[in-house]
Motif scaffolding. Structure first.
Motif, PDB file in Angstrom:
ATOM      1  N   SER A  63      -6.491  -8.958  -6.041  1.00  0.00           N
ATOM      2  CA  SER A  63      -5.150  -9.397  -5.647  1.00  0.00           C
ATOM      3  C   SER A  63      -4.342  -8.160  -5.243  1.00  0.00           C
ATOM      4  O   SER A  63      -4.733  -7.020  -5.543  1.00  0.00           O
ATOM      5  CB  SER A  63      -4.476 -10.098  -6.820  1.00  0.00           C
TER       6      SER A  63
ATOM      7  N   LYS B 196      -2.497  -2.460  -6.036  1.00  0.00           N
ATOM      8  CA  LYS B 196      -1.435  -1.478  -6.307  1.00  0.00           C
ATOM      9  C   LYS B 196      -1.782  -0.641  -7.538  1.00  0.00           C
ATOM     10  O   LYS B 196      -1.530   0.567  -7.571  1.00  0.00           O
ATOM     11  CB  LYS B 196      -0.098  -2.192  -6.501  1.00  0.00           C
ATOM     12  N   GLN B 197      -2.373  -1.304  -8.544  1.00  0.00           N
ATOM     13  CA  GLN B 197      -2.801  -0.591  -9.758  1.00  0.00           C
ATOM     14  C   GLN B 197      -3.815   0.493  -9.392  1.00  0.00           C
ATOM     15  O   GLN B 197      -3.759   1.609  -9.889  1.00  0.00           O
ATOM     16  CB  GLN B 197      -3.453  -1.577 -10.740  1.00  0.00           C
TER      17      GLN B 197
ATOM     18  N   TYR C  85       6.899  -4.037  -2.414  1.00  0.00           N
ATOM     19  CA  TYR C  85       5.569  -3.908  -3.019  1.00  0.00           C
ATOM     20  C   TYR C  85       5.383  -2.552  -3.704  1.00  0.00           C
ATOM     21  O   TYR C  85       5.031  -2.492  -4.879  1.00  0.00           O
ATOM     22  CB  TYR C  85       4.507  -4.109  -1.936  1.00  0.00           C
TER      23      TYR C  85
ATOM     24  N   GLU D  15       9.131  -1.396  -5.481  1.00  0.00           N
ATOM     25  CA  GLU D  15       9.580  -2.442  -6.409  1.00  0.00           C
ATOM     26  C   GLU D  15      11.109  -2.569  -6.459  1.00  0.00           C
ATOM     27  O   GLU D  15      11.700  -2.739  -7.522  1.00  0.00           O
ATOM     28  CB  GLU D  15       9.000  -2.186  -7.808  1.00  0.00           C
TER      29      GLU D  15
ATOM     30  N   ASP E 285      -1.613  -7.170  -6.486  1.00  0.00           N
ATOM     31  CA  ASP E 285      -1.174  -6.448  -7.690  1.00  0.00           C
ATOM     32  C   ASP E 285      -2.260  -5.510  -8.204  1.00  0.00           C
ATOM     33  O   ASP E 285      -1.982  -4.369  -8.591  1.00  0.00           O
ATOM     34  CB  ASP E 285      -0.781  -7.449  -8.786  1.00  0.00           C
ATOM     35  N   ASP E 286      -3.499  -6.003  -8.184  1.00  0.00           N
ATOM     36  CA  ASP E 286      -4.624  -5.160  -8.632  1.00  0.00           C
ATOM     37  C   ASP E 286      -4.798  -3.955  -7.716  1.00  0.00           C
ATOM     38  O   ASP E 286      -5.095  -2.846  -8.169  1.00  0.00           O
ATOM     39  CB  ASP E 286      -5.925  -5.984  -8.665  1.00  0.00           C
TER      40      ASP E 286
END
Lengths: 183, 134
Positions: free
Chosen positions: B3, B8-9, A144, A147, B5-6
């Motif tokens: 999410s 992590k951003q 995560y 990567e 991914d969001d």
């Protein structure tokens, strides 16, 4: 690092004259990546710093054991992870508690660390990650945050790609559920 | 909820952790001061083939010395050995009658096959004892 560069560095590491300079390059190249991997496991900066130093000292002392079968980064990651796990085990023995106890020692360490920004979302995410078993936590961090490709993780941890994918999938699901409950 | 991914951003790859200023810039320099000047590979004593073979050579020399000592100090008495073997062979033959062996003996005394076959095993042994003068 390109394969050619890695080959040159490995060659230099095996030559008396260039070994020290080549090792310094290795330290510069990998210290940051390894640090973040260690830090996310042990949570505290000072401990992560000690473990990172031990990792490189061990690598230096065991240079003749590196045969070049694996990539240099894989070898270093393995040492770093072993050192982190050994540290966590000794910590839990000292305190007489389970390493995976999310509400226990690691949570206290996370809260008390001066270099954790304490942002509410980041804190909740780290709390969620702490609910995972140790190995799943490792896999999740590597995939995560760092990567890393499954192939690379597989080489580092010695686990099959299929098992790693399943482990990451379970971990991500648990974290999403935790975040849903907490937010 | 966002999410993963969001998240992590928003949080970044470091997961919300931070390091002291210039930590990575100074790490390499600090570490190299802790690494011993002498390298592990050049420190390792270089062993020659003779050094590696030493234990095996000592072992071989020891066995050779033992064998030579035994040969020198234990005299070989070949005549008494032969007599003993012969006596034991004859005695063993009597204890374990073997028809083929006795047939050879009887053949020496010119008995025909018919005569031999008519004799049972017990009488063959008795006859052999008689002919052998035992």
């Amino acid at each position: 690092m390109s394969e050619l560069n890695e080959d040159i560095i490995i060659q230099d590491l095996r030559t008396d004259k260039y070994r020290r300079a080549a090792f310094e390059k290795v330290v510069s190249m990998y210290s940051e990546k390894l640090y973040w991997q260690i830090r996310k496991m042990v949570l505290n900066h000072d401990d992560a710093n000690d473990i990172l130093q031990n990792t490189f000292l061990k690598a230096w002392a065991n240079l003749d054991n590196f045969r070049g079968d694996a990539k240099l980064s894989t070898w270093l990651y393995r040492i770093a992870i072993n050192e982190s796990i050994t540290f966590l085990n000794s910590l839990s023995k000292k305190n007489g508690i389970e390493v995976d106890d999310p509400e226990g020692l690691l949570m206290d360490r996370l809260e008390s660390d001066n270099f954790f920004d304490g942002d509410s979302v980041a804190f909740k995410l780290q709390k969620a990650i702490l609910t995972l078993p140790e190995k799943q936590r490792l896999v999740f961090n590597m995939r995560y945050f760092d990567e890393l490709k499954y192939d690379e993780i597989s080489e580092i941890l010695g686990t099959s790609v299929g098992a790693l994918k399943a482990s990451y999938h379970h971990a991500a699901k648990k974290i999403e559920e935790y975040m849903l409950r907490e937010v | 909820m966002k999410s993963l991914d969001d998240l992590k951003q928003e949080i970044g790859k470091n997961g919300g952790f931070d390091v002291p200023n210039d930590y990575f810039e100074n790490f390499s320099q600090n570490l190299m001061t802790k690494i011993p000047e002498s390298t592990p590979l050049s420190n390792r004593p270089r062993t020659t083939l003779f050094e590696k073979m030493k234990p095996s050579l000592y072992m071989a020399a020891m066995f050779a010395a033992i064998i030579l000592t035994l040969k020198l100090f234990i005299p070989k008495d070949s005549s008494s050995d032969t007599t003993q073997t012969e006596v034991f062979t004859s005695y063993d033959m009597l204890l374990t009658p073997d028809v083929e062996v006795y047939q050879d003996y009887y053949n020496d005394y010119s008995l025909t096959n018919y005569e031999l076959s008519s004799m049972d095993q017990y009488s063959q042994v008795e006859s052999f004892v008689h002919f052998a003068g035992l």
